[in-house]
Design a protein around this motif. Structure first.
Motif, PDB file in Angstrom:
ATOM      1  N   ALA A 230      -6.792  13.718   1.229  1.00 23.66           N
ATOM      2  CA  ALA A 230      -7.410  12.392   1.246  1.00 23.66           C
ATOM      3  C   ALA A 230      -7.012  11.585   0.011  1.00 23.66           C
ATOM      4  O   ALA A 230      -6.765  10.374   0.113  1.00 23.66           O
ATOM      5  N   ASP A 231      -6.941  12.223  -1.161  1.00 29.15           N
ATOM      6  CA  ASP A 231      -6.500  11.528  -2.378  1.00 29.15           C
ATOM      7  C   ASP A 231      -5.079  11.004  -2.213  1.00 29.15           C
ATOM      8  O   ASP A 231      -4.763   9.882  -2.605  1.00 29.15           O
ATOM      9  N   LEU A 232      -4.216  11.842  -1.665  1.00 26.95           N
ATOM     10  CA  LEU A 232      -2.821  11.444  -1.478  1.00 26.95           C
ATOM     11  C   LEU A 232      -2.700  10.281  -0.501  1.00 26.95           C
ATOM     12  O   LEU A 232      -1.955   9.325  -0.746  1.00 26.95           O
ATOM     13  N   ILE A 233      -3.439  10.351   0.588  1.00 27.01           N
ATOM     14  CA  ILE A 233      -3.386   9.269   1.574  1.00 27.01           C
ATOM     15  C   ILE A 233      -3.951   7.980   0.980  1.00 27.01           C
ATOM     16  O   ILE A 233      -3.382   6.903   1.146  1.00 27.01           O
ATOM     17  N   TYR A 234      -5.066   8.069   0.270  1.00 28.26           N
ATOM     18  CA  TYR A 234      -5.682   6.886  -0.335  1.00 28.26           C
ATOM     19  C   TYR A 234      -4.736   6.237  -1.350  1.00 28.26           C
ATOM     20  O   TYR A 234      -4.545   5.015  -1.343  1.00 28.26           O
TER      21      TYR A 234
ATOM     22  N   ARG B 198      -1.488   6.480  -1.595  1.00 28.46           N
ATOM     23  CA  ARG B 198      -0.324   5.913  -0.906  1.00 28.46           C
ATOM     24  C   ARG B 198      -0.717   4.610  -0.206  1.00 28.46           C
ATOM     25  O   ARG B 198       0.036   3.643  -0.221  1.00 28.46           O
ATOM     26  N   GLY B 199      -1.910   4.579   0.374  1.00 30.34           N
ATOM     27  CA  GLY B 199      -2.386   3.363   1.031  1.00 30.34           C
ATOM     28  C   GLY B 199      -2.539   2.207   0.060  1.00 30.34           C
ATOM     29  O   GLY B 199      -2.193   1.067   0.372  1.00 30.34           O
ATOM     30  N   ARG B 200      -3.047   2.492  -1.138  1.00 37.01           N
ATOM     31  CA  ARG B 200      -3.184   1.440  -2.154  1.00 37.01           C
ATOM     32  C   ARG B 200      -1.817   0.918  -2.573  1.00 37.01           C
ATOM     33  O   ARG B 200      -1.629  -0.280  -2.758  1.00 37.01           O
TER      34      ARG B 200
ATOM     35  N   ALA C 105       2.425  -3.390  -1.956  1.00 35.47           N
ATOM     36  CA  ALA C 105       3.760  -3.780  -1.497  1.00 35.47           C
ATOM     37  C   ALA C 105       3.662  -4.868  -0.440  1.00 35.47           C
ATOM     38  O   ALA C 105       4.422  -5.839  -0.462  1.00 35.47           O
ATOM     39  N   GLN C 106       2.723  -4.727   0.480  1.00 33.54           N
ATOM     40  CA  GLN C 106       2.574  -5.715   1.552  1.00 33.54           C
ATOM     41  C   GLN C 106       2.223  -7.086   0.982  1.00 33.54           C
ATOM     42  O   GLN C 106       2.796  -8.096   1.388  1.00 33.54           O
ATOM     43  N   LEU C 107       1.290  -7.126   0.042  1.00 34.36           N
ATOM     44  CA  LEU C 107       0.925  -8.404  -0.587  1.00 34.36           C
ATOM     45  C   LEU C 107       2.108  -9.008  -1.333  1.00 34.36           C
ATOM     46  O   LEU C 107       2.369 -10.216  -1.239  1.00 34.36           O
TER      47      LEU C 107
ATOM     48  N   SER D  68       0.877   6.189  -7.837  1.00 31.40           N
ATOM     49  CA  SER D  68       0.758   7.230  -8.859  1.00 31.40           C
ATOM     50  C   SER D  68      -0.454   6.995  -9.746  1.00 31.40           C
ATOM     51  O   SER D  68      -1.195   7.929 -10.067  1.00 31.40           O
ATOM     52  N   GLU D  69      -0.659   5.739 -10.148  1.00 28.49           N
ATOM     53  CA  GLU D  69      -1.804   5.434 -11.011  1.00 28.49           C
ATOM     54  C   GLU D  69      -3.121   5.732 -10.306  1.00 28.49           C
ATOM     55  O   GLU D  69      -4.043   6.306 -10.903  1.00 28.49           O
ATOM     56  N   VAL D  70      -3.222   5.362  -9.040  1.00 31.06           N
ATOM     57  CA  VAL D  70      -4.459   5.630  -8.289  1.00 31.06           C
ATOM     58  C   VAL D  70      -4.712   7.129  -8.219  1.00 31.06           C
ATOM     59  O   VAL D  70      -5.841   7.586  -8.416  1.00 31.06           O
ATOM     60  N   LEU D  71      -3.672   7.916  -7.976  1.00 29.09           N
ATOM     61  CA  LEU D  71      -3.837   9.365  -7.911  1.00 29.09           C
ATOM     62  C   LEU D  71      -4.278   9.921  -9.261  1.00 29.09           C
ATOM     63  O   LEU D  71      -5.190  10.758  -9.328  1.00 29.09           O
ATOM     64  N   VAL D  72      -3.666   9.448 -10.339  1.00 26.93           N
ATOM     65  CA  VAL D  72      -4.050   9.895 -11.682  1.00 26.93           C
ATOM     66  C   VAL D  72      -5.518   9.567 -11.952  1.00 26.93           C
ATOM     67  O   VAL D  72      -6.283  10.410 -12.427  1.00 26.93           O
ATOM     68  N   LEU D  73      -5.921   8.346 -11.628  1.00 29.65           N
ATOM     69  CA  LEU D  73      -7.301   7.935 -11.909  1.00 29.65           C
ATOM     70  C   LEU D  73      -8.316   8.696 -11.063  1.00 29.65           C
ATOM     71  O   LEU D  73      -9.432   8.961 -11.511  1.00 29.65           O
ATOM     72  N   ARG D  74      -7.940   9.082  -9.854  1.00 24.81           N
ATOM     73  CA  ARG D  74      -8.857   9.828  -8.986  1.00 24.81           C
ATOM     74  C   ARG D  74      -9.000  11.291  -9.405  1.00 24.81           C
ATOM     75  O   ARG D  74     -10.056  11.889  -9.228  1.00 24.81           O
TER      76      ARG D  74
END
Length: 163
Positions: A33-37, A39-41, A46-48, A84-90
């Protein structure tokens, strides 16, 4: 083949990573779930960025091809950094060895992580990669591209004649 596993759980003991320069990170293994979250962020960023670049004609039919290619590379690199940052922070539970000018320990948070990553990009990248690596297990496929049981690099199956 890469297999993602949810090894991290309530009974999982915290792990440590020595980033050098006296900095020691304490972390938990990321879950699927962390990895998916994360990657989603990264994908959302990227989309924005893609939408903004299209509106400004930085990419698309009217844009210079070289400039558009460089812009797309920047967008995807930024998305990867966000993931990567989101994963580190989680997954980071804390750190040791980071202090204020007065010598007081700094708690781990997003602002201090970014400052650390900007000051020591190689150490930060190595730590982020450790989080990814801790949850990926290489599974031998049983073909010529997988190492043999003796570690020789020879696969366990030989290609069929004429293949």
């Amino acid at each position: 083949m890469i297999v993602l596993s949810d090894l991290a759980g309530p009974d999982e003991k915290p792990r440590t990573f020595d980033a050098g320069r006296g900095v020691l990170f304490t972390y938990r293994l990321p879950t699927h779930a962390d990895l998916i979250y994360s990657r989603g962020r990264g994908n959302a960023k990227a989309q924005l960025s893609l939408e903004e670049a299209k509106e400004a004609n930085l990419i698309g039919e009217e844009a210079d091809l070289a400039d558009a290619s460089e812009r797309l590379g920047d967008i995807y690199a930024s998305a990867e950094a966000t993931a990567s940052e989101v994963l580190v922070l989680r997954c980071t539970l804390g750190w040791e060895g980071v202090a204020t000018p007065e010598g007081e320990p700094h708690p781990f948070d997003a602002v201090r992580w970014r400052a650390f990553a900007n000051a020591f990009p190689v150490a930060a990248d190595n730590y982020a990669q450790q989080l990814y690596a801790g949850n990926a297990e290489l599974v031998a496929e049983g073909n010529v591209s997988s190492p043999g049981a003796d570690g020789s690099g020879e696969g366990t199956e030989k290609p069929a004649a004429g293949a």
